[in-house]
Design a protein around this motif. Sequence first.
Motif, short mmCIF file in Angstrom:
data_model
loop_
_atom_site.label_atom_id
_atom_site.label_comp_id
_atom_site.label_asym_id
_atom_site.label_seq_id
_atom_site.Cartn_x
_atom_site.Cartn_y
_atom_site.Cartn_z
N ARG A 1 154.02 9.11 -13.72
CA ARG A 1 152.68 9.72 -13.71
C ARG A 1 151.65 8.79 -13.09
NH1 ARG A 1 152.11 13.53 -18.79
NH2 ARG A 1 149.96 13.35 -18.14
N MET A 2 152.15 7.78 -12.36
CA MET A 2 151.22 6.88 -11.71
C MET A 2 150.38 7.63 -10.68
SD MET A 2 152.02 3.37 -9.57
CE MET A 2 152.80 2.63 -10.99
N GLY A 3 149.07 7.41 -10.69
CA GLY A 3 148.17 8.08 -9.76
C GLY A 3 147.59 9.37 -10.29
N GLU A 4 148.09 9.86 -11.43
CA GLU A 4 147.58 11.12 -11.98
C GLU A 4 146.32 10.86 -12.80
OE1 GLU A 4 149.13 14.49 -15.16
OE2 GLU A 4 150.59 13.47 -13.86
N VAL A 5 145.34 11.75 -12.67
CA VAL A 5 144.10 11.64 -13.44
C VAL A 5 144.32 12.34 -14.78
CG1 VAL A 5 141.64 12.17 -13.51
CG2 VAL A 5 142.75 11.64 -11.32
N LEU A 6 144.22 11.58 -15.87
CA LEU A 6 144.48 12.12 -17.20
C LEU A 6 143.21 12.47 -17.96
CD1 LEU A 6 147.35 9.71 -18.32
CD2 LEU A 6 147.55 11.98 -17.27
N HIS A 7 142.12 11.74 -17.69
CA HIS A 7 140.87 12.05 -18.39
C HIS A 7 139.69 11.64 -17.52
CE1 HIS A 7 141.99 7.89 -19.66
NE2 HIS A 7 140.71 7.67 -19.40
N ILE A 16 136.95 19.40 -17.76
CA ILE A 16 135.56 19.41 -17.30
C ILE A 16 134.89 20.60 -17.97
CG2 ILE A 16 134.01 19.57 -15.32
CD1 ILE A 16 135.66 17.02 -15.39
N ASP A 17 133.88 20.34 -18.80
CA ASP A 17 133.33 21.39 -19.65
C ASP A 17 132.07 22.06 -19.10
OD1 ASP A 17 131.69 19.25 -20.00
OD2 ASP A 17 132.21 18.92 -22.11
N CYS A 18 131.73 21.80 -17.82
CA CYS A 18 130.58 22.50 -17.25
C CYS A 18 130.99 23.84 -16.64
CB CYS A 18 129.86 21.64 -16.21
SG CYS A 18 130.87 21.13 -14.81
N TYR A 19 132.27 24.19 -16.78
CA TYR A 19 132.76 25.48 -16.31
C TYR A 19 133.13 26.34 -17.50
CZ TYR A 19 133.27 22.96 -11.88
OH TYR A 19 133.04 22.21 -10.76
N ASP A 20 133.24 27.64 -17.26
CA ASP A 20 133.59 28.58 -18.32
C ASP A 20 134.76 29.44 -17.87
OD1 ASP A 20 133.57 30.10 -20.60
OD2 ASP A 20 131.92 31.39 -19.93
N PRO A 21 135.97 29.23 -18.42
CA PRO A 21 136.32 28.21 -19.43
C PRO A 21 136.41 26.82 -18.80
CG PRO A 21 138.28 29.40 -18.74
CD PRO A 21 137.14 30.07 -18.07
N PRO A 22 136.44 25.76 -19.62
CA PRO A 22 136.57 24.40 -19.08
C PRO A 22 137.80 24.25 -18.21
CG PRO A 22 135.97 24.33 -21.40
CD PRO A 22 136.29 25.76 -21.10
N MET A 23 137.68 23.42 -17.19
CA MET A 23 138.79 23.20 -16.25
C MET A 23 139.64 22.03 -16.71
SD MET A 23 138.74 21.86 -12.33
CE MET A 23 138.75 20.18 -12.96
N GLN A 24 140.94 22.24 -16.84
CA GLN A 24 141.87 21.17 -17.16
C GLN A 24 142.11 20.33 -15.91
OE1 GLN A 24 143.07 20.47 -20.25
NE2 GLN A 24 141.70 22.11 -20.96
N ILE A 25 142.06 19.00 -16.05
CA ILE A 25 142.21 18.11 -14.90
C ILE A 25 143.67 17.94 -14.52
CG2 ILE A 25 141.85 15.77 -14.06
CD1 ILE A 25 139.40 15.61 -15.86
N SER A 26 144.52 17.63 -15.49
CA SER A 26 145.93 17.37 -15.21
C SER A 26 146.59 18.63 -14.64
CB SER A 26 146.64 16.93 -16.50
OG SER A 26 147.98 16.65 -16.26
N PRO A 27 147.50 18.49 -13.65
CA PRO A 27 148.12 17.27 -13.14
C PRO A 27 147.55 16.80 -11.80
CG PRO A 27 149.43 19.14 -12.50
CD PRO A 27 148.21 19.68 -13.18
N ALA A 28 146.25 16.79 -11.63
CA ALA A 28 145.65 16.36 -10.37
C ALA A 28 145.82 14.86 -10.16
CB ALA A 28 144.17 16.72 -10.35
N LYS A 29 145.83 14.46 -8.90
CA LYS A 29 145.97 13.05 -8.54
C LYS A 29 144.62 12.50 -8.11
CE LYS A 29 150.68 13.91 -6.90
NZ LYS A 29 150.66 15.37 -7.16
N ASP A 30 144.58 11.17 -7.95
CA ASP A 30 143.35 10.52 -7.50
C ASP A 30 143.50 10.12 -6.03
OD1 ASP A 30 140.93 9.29 -7.33
OD2 ASP A 30 141.45 7.58 -8.56
N THR A 31 143.89 8.90 -5.77
CA THR A 31 144.06 8.44 -4.39
C THR A 31 145.49 7.99 -4.13
OG1 THR A 31 143.31 6.22 -5.03
CG2 THR A 31 141.66 7.73 -4.18
N PHE A 32 146.41 8.32 -5.03
CA PHE A 32 147.80 7.93 -4.87
C PHE A 32 148.67 9.14 -5.18
CE2 PHE A 32 151.69 6.15 -6.95
CZ PHE A 32 152.26 5.62 -5.80
N PHE A 33 149.53 9.51 -4.24
CA PHE A 33 150.30 10.74 -4.37
C PHE A 33 151.66 10.53 -5.02
CE2 PHE A 33 147.04 11.84 -1.54
CZ PHE A 33 146.97 13.22 -1.40
N GLY A 34 152.05 9.29 -5.26
CA GLY A 34 153.34 9.02 -5.88
C GLY A 34 154.39 8.65 -4.84
N ILE A 35 155.27 7.71 -5.20
CA ILE A 35 156.30 7.23 -4.28
C ILE A 35 157.30 8.35 -4.01
CG2 ILE A 35 158.19 5.58 -4.00
CD1 ILE A 35 156.57 3.61 -5.66
#
Length: 281
Positions: A1-7, A16-35
């Motif tokens: 799960r290296m590179g995955e945004v967990l919180h 992210i709670d500014c949406y209705d319903p809140p948006m779940q972040i996982s399993p989005a990545k940040d700047t690393f896509f995984g080996i």
Amino acid sequence: RMGEVLHYGAPGKGWIDCYDPPMQISPAKDTFFGIDNVREHDTQTLFVDDLYKNIVLDYNHTYKWEDNIDLYRYTVQSEPQYDNASLWPPNAQYAMYGVSGVQNLTGCKGIPIFVSFPEFLAAPDFAANNSKMGLDPNPSWKHLPYVDVEPRTGAIYNANKSLQLNTFIHSLPFNYSRRYENVSQINADRTEVNRVAFGDKSLHWIADGLTVPMVELSECEQLPSNQAKVFSTDVIDTTQWANRLEWIGVLAGCLFAAWCTICGYQMAKRKQQQQPAQLQR
């Protein structure tokens, strides 16, 4: 799960709670896509904190970069990701009830902010007013944000992440010497004579509530040439030699098998020739 945004925002907060319903972040990545985790023609999801949203990237093409390095180009998906909720109902979660091509961040920012591609690319209803603001009326797709990923490491080697922040503005009155008491008086000054005098680019002749760009945010990154050279030498060249040695091993095995076959045949043939001679004795 290296590179995955967990919180984001707080430990353990994976939504992210500014949406209705809140948006779940996982399993989005940040700047690393995984080996060894990207494939041609796949899609990837990145969490972009400036947008408070997961952004879908589509595979575009593969090309040779510096020092013979293969990169996969991923571009930000425009459709259906930025379609309004009428065309793509899941976007109702993000309050995208207006015209297509922009993301509504009003609920997350608390002020009327809308995010688009540069020059309202992929937002034709907004781009129709580009000429009034000195922008290209036909935005080029070269402005579409992209990331170039090295498939072995999953790292971003080249990228252009450009966004345009937009908001509403209102027109300016034509007559500076008088105070306007209502909107109808302002509209009365929008005559053809004033249109000729001020031109389409004048703020005196815009429609009230026109969405205009405030600023373009660009984040461009590229792996330095010296590091690209090191990667090419240490990884690509090594991998190529490993592949060559693998084929050399296969070829050597085939040659050894052929040699064994020939030797066996010759020994069997010699044995057959010796048997008649022994019978004659």
